[in-house]
Design a protein around this motif. Structure first.
Motif, PDB file in Angstrom:
ATOM      1  N   LEU A  67       6.416   9.603  10.482  1.00 17.47           N
ATOM      2  CA  LEU A  67       6.314   9.381   9.126  1.00 17.47           C
ATOM      3  C   LEU A  67       4.801   9.801   8.694  1.00 17.47           C
ATOM      4  O   LEU A  67       4.711  10.462   7.465  1.00 17.47           O
ATOM      5  N   GLN A  68       4.047   9.961   9.619  1.00 14.67           N
ATOM      6  CA  GLN A  68       2.849  10.626   9.550  1.00 14.67           C
ATOM      7  C   GLN A  68       2.937  12.278   9.139  1.00 14.67           C
ATOM      8  O   GLN A  68       2.339  12.771   8.182  1.00 14.67           O
ATOM      9  N   ILE A  69       4.150  12.901   9.369  1.00 20.86           N
ATOM     10  CA  ILE A  69       4.430  14.293   9.060  1.00 20.86           C
ATOM     11  C   ILE A  69       4.891  14.188   7.882  1.00 20.86           C
ATOM     12  O   ILE A  69       4.329  15.213   6.994  1.00 20.86           O
ATOM     13  N   VAL A  70       5.434  13.437   7.201  1.00 18.76           N
ATOM     14  CA  VAL A  70       5.903  13.366   5.963  1.00 18.76           C
ATOM     15  C   VAL A  70       4.560  13.008   4.955  1.00 18.76           C
ATOM     16  O   VAL A  70       4.341  13.535   3.799  1.00 18.76           O
ATOM     17  N   VAL A  71       3.692  12.097   5.443  1.00 22.96           N
ATOM     18  CA  VAL A  71       2.450  11.861   4.644  1.00 22.96           C
ATOM     19  C   VAL A  71       1.908  13.126   4.703  1.00 22.96           C
ATOM     20  O   VAL A  71       1.115  13.363   3.585  1.00 22.96           O
TER      21      VAL A  71
ATOM     22  N   LEU B 238      10.439   2.553   5.425  1.00 19.78           N
ATOM     23  CA  LEU B 238       9.901   1.129   5.014  1.00 19.78           C
ATOM     24  C   LEU B 238      11.288   0.298   4.980  1.00 19.78           C
ATOM     25  O   LEU B 238      10.932  -1.070   5.624  1.00 19.78           O
ATOM     26  N   LEU B 239      12.152   0.615   4.573  1.00 21.15           N
ATOM     27  CA  LEU B 239      13.491  -0.356   4.573  1.00 21.15           C
ATOM     28  C   LEU B 239      13.932  -0.764   5.839  1.00 21.15           C
ATOM     29  O   LEU B 239      14.361  -1.752   6.403  1.00 21.15           O
ATOM     30  N   ARG B 240      13.695   0.340   6.771  1.00 21.25           N
ATOM     31  CA  ARG B 240      14.149  -0.059   8.469  1.00 21.25           C
ATOM     32  C   ARG B 240      13.185  -0.831   8.880  1.00 21.25           C
ATOM     33  O   ARG B 240      13.569  -1.827   9.667  1.00 21.25           O
TER      34      ARG B 240
ATOM     35  N   ASN C 276       9.333   3.339  -7.247  1.00 22.29           N
ATOM     36  CA  ASN C 276       9.755   5.020  -7.723  1.00 22.29           C
ATOM     37  C   ASN C 276       8.719   5.731  -7.606  1.00 22.29           C
ATOM     38  O   ASN C 276       8.465   6.982  -8.150  1.00 22.29           O
ATOM     39  N   THR C 277       7.635   5.352  -6.767  1.00 25.37           N
ATOM     40  CA  THR C 277       6.146   6.065  -6.269  1.00 25.37           C
ATOM     41  C   THR C 277       6.280   6.602  -5.029  1.00 25.37           C
ATOM     42  O   THR C 277       5.328   7.134  -4.565  1.00 25.37           O
ATOM     43  N   ILE C 278       7.355   6.592  -4.137  1.00 30.09           N
ATOM     44  CA  ILE C 278       7.296   6.993  -2.981  1.00 30.09           C
ATOM     45  C   ILE C 278       8.687   7.897  -2.822  1.00 30.09           C
ATOM     46  O   ILE C 278       9.586   8.068  -3.487  1.00 30.09           O
TER      47      ILE C 278
ATOM     48  N   ILE D 180       1.055  -1.310   0.085  1.00 30.66           N
ATOM     49  CA  ILE D 180       0.044   0.113   0.000  1.00 30.66           C
ATOM     50  C   ILE D 180       0.842   1.241  -0.020  1.00 30.66           C
ATOM     51  O   ILE D 180       0.627   2.203  -0.646  1.00 30.66           O
ATOM     52  N   GLN D 181       1.851   1.252   0.887  1.00 28.31           N
ATOM     53  CA  GLN D 181       2.861   2.411   0.959  1.00 28.31           C
ATOM     54  C   GLN D 181       3.356   2.698  -0.584  1.00 28.31           C
ATOM     55  O   GLN D 181       3.500   3.865  -0.735  1.00 28.31           O
TER      56      GLN D 181
END
Length: 367
Positions: A222-226, A170-172, A160-162, A83-84
């Motif tokens: 992450l919510q701040i980035v979103v 996500l990788l962490r 390449n969409t994020i 989804i992310q």
């Protein structure tokens, strides 16, 4: 003493894990389809930690333990990754079959439970068979987790969409889960070869730490980035050439360089790049850094960073005074305006307006 510390860590982290998983689905600020799966994954991981810690032999918890919740956890986290990164696999018909191992395990354990209650088969044979089935499912669960998490890591890297911030998170998280799987594997070796469970205790501690880690990086940061991405997408959708009025610049009093610089800022919004440097601007204008600094200072009586920050502050003011963006955090608005950190945003805003962004927002609400 060590057991007391372990018990305390598991209980407190477990409570936090359940609190976070609940908050993600009932709080509007965090609620999203991706966070629904993150919430379920955290709930399952917290439950697995409690069950392994309690180590039940009978009853409901023993049944849940035998069902292999880790088969479901692997799929929910894999779905969260998809989804992310907005992957096309989510729309594939075969995707739902990823839940097949979990439901198969559920059906098998339900049969064993009914057999134990109503003696459907030979009890001695059934008990031995159930143990063998448990070991088979345990190994399948381990292999299934390895496959989904490594496959998910490959998809995240190729996406390449994020944004880079989201990819990093996500990788962490994916690496964290892979480390848990490695420790899980070592705990199996220790248990079967040495008949001890020190590695299992380490696994429980790491699983407990996961709740605190997700709280900060996966939920708050992450919510701040979103939010920043949402603001950015909203502004792009509303922006048209007709709504952007080009600033008239008197070429007799303002140099060609300044004129071109204003065009870059107004039309391309270069100031929204938090990594924008004097060299970047000089290269776009095809002048030297020194000349760019001199001309900006001469014509505007400001440094390059002050000139760029004026645009950023104006963009932040527009967002802070717009009721449409009241639900978004101040830090997310600062990131959308081009500031690379919360402190840089607050310092520049205070210097330019003599008040904090929060005070400015409150003033706009009152006016």
């Amino acid at each position: 003493m060590n057991k007391i510390i372990l018990d305390y860590a598991i209980i407190t982290s477990g409570i936090l894990g359940y609190f976070i998983s609940t908050s993600l689905i009932i709080t509007a600020f965090y609620k999203s389809r991706a966070n629904n799966y993150l919430s379920l994954s955290l709930f399952l991981l917290t439950s697995l930690t409690f069950i392994d810690w309690y180590d039940p032999e009978y009853g409901v918890l023993a049944f849940i333990n035998n069902v292999m919740l880790d088969l479901l956890t692997a799929v929910t986290l894999f779905t969260y990754f998809l989804i992310q990164i907005q992957h096309k696999y989510l729309r594939k018909s075969w995707y739902k079959w990823l839940y097949f191992p979990f439901f198969s395990s559920l059906i098998i354990e339900t049969f064993f439970l009914l057999d134990a209650s109503f003696n459907l088969c030979n009890s001695s044979f059934n008990e031995e068979f159930a143990i063998q089935v448990f070991y088979i499912k345990d190994n399948i669960s381990f292999a299934y987790n390895v496959f989904l998490f490594f496959f998910g890591r490959i998809l995240i890297k190729k996406s390449n969409t994020i944004s880079e911030e989201k990819r990093c998170w996500l990788l962490r998280l994916n690496l964290f889960m892979i480390c848990i799987i490695i420790i899980w594997f070592l705990s199996k070796i220790e248990f079967y070869v040495f008949d001890s469970q020190y590695t299992t205790s380490l696994l429980l501690i790491i699983l407990s730490f996961l709740s605190w880690w997700i709280l900060y990086y996966g939920v708050f940061k992450l919510q701040i980035v979103v939010q920043k991405d949402e603001i950015h997408q909203y502004l792009i959708s509303k922006k048209t050439i007709a709504t952007q009025k080009k600033k008239k610049i008197n070429e007799t009093t303002v140099s060609k360089v300044i004129s071109q610089l204003h065009v870059l800022m107004d039309d391309e919004e270069l100031y929204k790049n938090p990594l924008l440097s004097r060299l970047d601007l000089a290269n776009r204008l095809e002048v030297s850094e020194r000349y760019l600094s001199q001309i900006i200072n001469q014509k505007t009586d400001k440094s390059v960073i002050q000139f760029v920050n004026e645009y950023r502050i104006e963009a932040a003011k527009n967002l802070l005074s717009n009721p449409l963006f009241n639900k978004y955090s101040i830090e997310a608005i600062g990131m959308e305006a081009g500031f690379k950190s919360k402190s840089a945003f607050y310092n520049a805003f205070n210097t330019g307006l003599g008040m904090s962004p929060g005070a400015f927002r409150k003033l706009q609400k009152m006016s």
